[in-house]
Motif scaffolding. Structure first.
Motif, PDB file in Angstrom:
ATOM      1  N   MET A  43       0.728  -1.148  -0.019  1.00 42.78           N
ATOM      2  CA  MET A  43      -0.025  -0.487  -0.232  1.00 42.78           C
ATOM      3  C   MET A  43       1.049   0.912   0.217  1.00 42.78           C
ATOM      4  N   SER A  44       2.426   0.910   0.690  1.00 43.10           N
ATOM      5  CA  SER A  44       3.265   2.585   0.485  1.00 43.10           C
ATOM      6  C   SER A  44       3.355   2.635  -1.162  1.00 43.10           C
ATOM      7  N   ASN A  45       3.328   1.709  -1.597  1.00 39.93           N
ATOM      8  CA  ASN A  45       4.082   2.313  -3.065  1.00 39.93           C
ATOM      9  C   ASN A  45       3.075   2.840  -3.719  1.00 39.93           C
ATOM     10  N   ASN A  46       1.435   3.204  -3.570  1.00 36.04           N
ATOM     11  CA  ASN A  46       0.642   3.423  -3.820  1.00 36.04           C
ATOM     12  C   ASN A  46       0.439   4.714  -3.751  1.00 36.04           C
TER      13      ASN A  46
ATOM     14  N   ASN B 203       0.277  -0.152  12.154  1.00 36.66           N
ATOM     15  CA  ASN B 203       0.499  -1.439  11.579  1.00 36.66           C
ATOM     16  C   ASN B 203       1.988  -2.396  11.820  1.00 36.66           C
ATOM     17  N   ASP B 204       2.749  -1.706  10.543  1.00 37.15           N
ATOM     18  CA  ASP B 204       3.902  -1.772  10.180  1.00 37.15           C
ATOM     19  C   ASP B 204       4.855  -1.747  11.639  1.00 37.15           C
ATOM     20  N   GLN B 205       5.008  -1.166  12.081  1.00 36.29           N
ATOM     21  CA  GLN B 205       5.269  -0.433  13.681  1.00 36.29           C
ATOM     22  C   GLN B 205       5.059  -1.765  14.530  1.00 36.29           C
ATOM     23  N   ILE B 206       3.614  -2.179  15.060  1.00 33.10           N
ATOM     24  CA  ILE B 206       3.718  -3.434  15.376  1.00 33.10           C
ATOM     25  C   ILE B 206       3.614  -4.809  14.905  1.00 33.10           C
ATOM     26  N   ASN B 207       3.661  -4.970  13.841  1.00 35.97           N
ATOM     27  CA  ASN B 207       4.397  -5.918  13.100  1.00 35.97           C
ATOM     28  C   ASN B 207       5.562  -5.786  13.103  1.00 35.97           C
ATOM     29  N   ASN B 208       6.522  -5.050  12.967  1.00 41.87           N
ATOM     30  CA  ASN B 208       7.609  -5.164  13.441  1.00 41.87           C
ATOM     31  C   ASN B 208       8.418  -5.845  14.410  1.00 41.87           C
TER      32      ASN B 208
ATOM     33  N   GLN C 240      -3.897   6.132   6.305  1.00 45.96           N
ATOM     34  CA  GLN C 240      -2.597   6.388   5.558  1.00 45.96           C
ATOM     35  C   GLN C 240      -1.541   6.681   7.562  1.00 45.96           C
ATOM     36  N   SER C 241      -2.230   7.341   8.214  1.00 44.49           N
ATOM     37  CA  SER C 241      -1.756   7.333   9.022  1.00 44.49           C
ATOM     38  C   SER C 241      -1.279   6.252  10.357  1.00 44.49           C
ATOM     39  N   CYS C 242      -2.463   5.074   9.374  1.00 42.64           N
ATOM     40  CA  CYS C 242      -3.214   3.385  10.873  1.00 42.64           C
ATOM     41  C   CYS C 242      -1.627   2.600  10.219  1.00 42.64           C
ATOM     42  N   ASN C 243      -1.049   2.716   8.673  1.00 43.79           N
ATOM     43  CA  ASN C 243      -0.226   2.157   8.071  1.00 43.79           C
ATOM     44  C   ASN C 243       0.776   2.315   9.393  1.00 43.79           C
ATOM     45  N   PRO C 244       1.618   3.280   9.362  1.00 42.67           N
ATOM     46  CA  PRO C 244       3.103   3.380   9.688  1.00 42.67           C
ATOM     47  C   PRO C 244       3.004   2.302  11.156  1.00 42.67           C
TER      48      PRO C 244
END
Length: 105
Positions: A1-4, A80-85, A74-78
């Motif tokens: 989704m970040s590419n989009n 979620n990415d941090q939680i997954n990391n 867009q604000s949720c993606n970072p």
């Protein structure tokens, strides 16, 4: 989704750079909208003014709703990415601890 999102952002930047209307400073942009509104008053009846005014408000509200949702996503993606990391890091640490325990047995 970040590419989009990056693609959308570069498209928005290109649109703003190529459009005189979208590159105006906020005050001039607002003045221009006021002038357009006043110019439309002369040729329209009260009912027509009301109908077109409501239509434009509806278009604006739809655009604002869509952009607000996009910003929220867009604000949720970072996050979620941090939680997954963080989860992956914890899984890696657990795997290392299991190896250490197996060595001690």
């Amino acid at each position: 989704m970040s590419n989009n999102s990056n693609s959308d952002q570069s498209t928005n930047e290109k649109t703003c750079d190529n459009s005189c209307l979208l590159s105006l400073p906020p005050k001039q942009f607002s003045v221009l909208a006021t002038i357009f509104g006043l110019l439309l008053l002369d040729d329209l009846s009260i009912d027509q003014q009301s109908a077109i005014g409501n239509f434009l408000l509806s278009v604006g509200q739809t655009m604002l709703t869509a952009s607000a949702q996009e910003q929220a996503l867009q604000s949720c993606n970072p996050q979620n990415d941090q939680i997954n990391n963080d989860i992956q890091d914890l899984k890696d640490q657990i795997a290392l601890l299991k190896k250490e325990i197996d060595k001690c047995k």
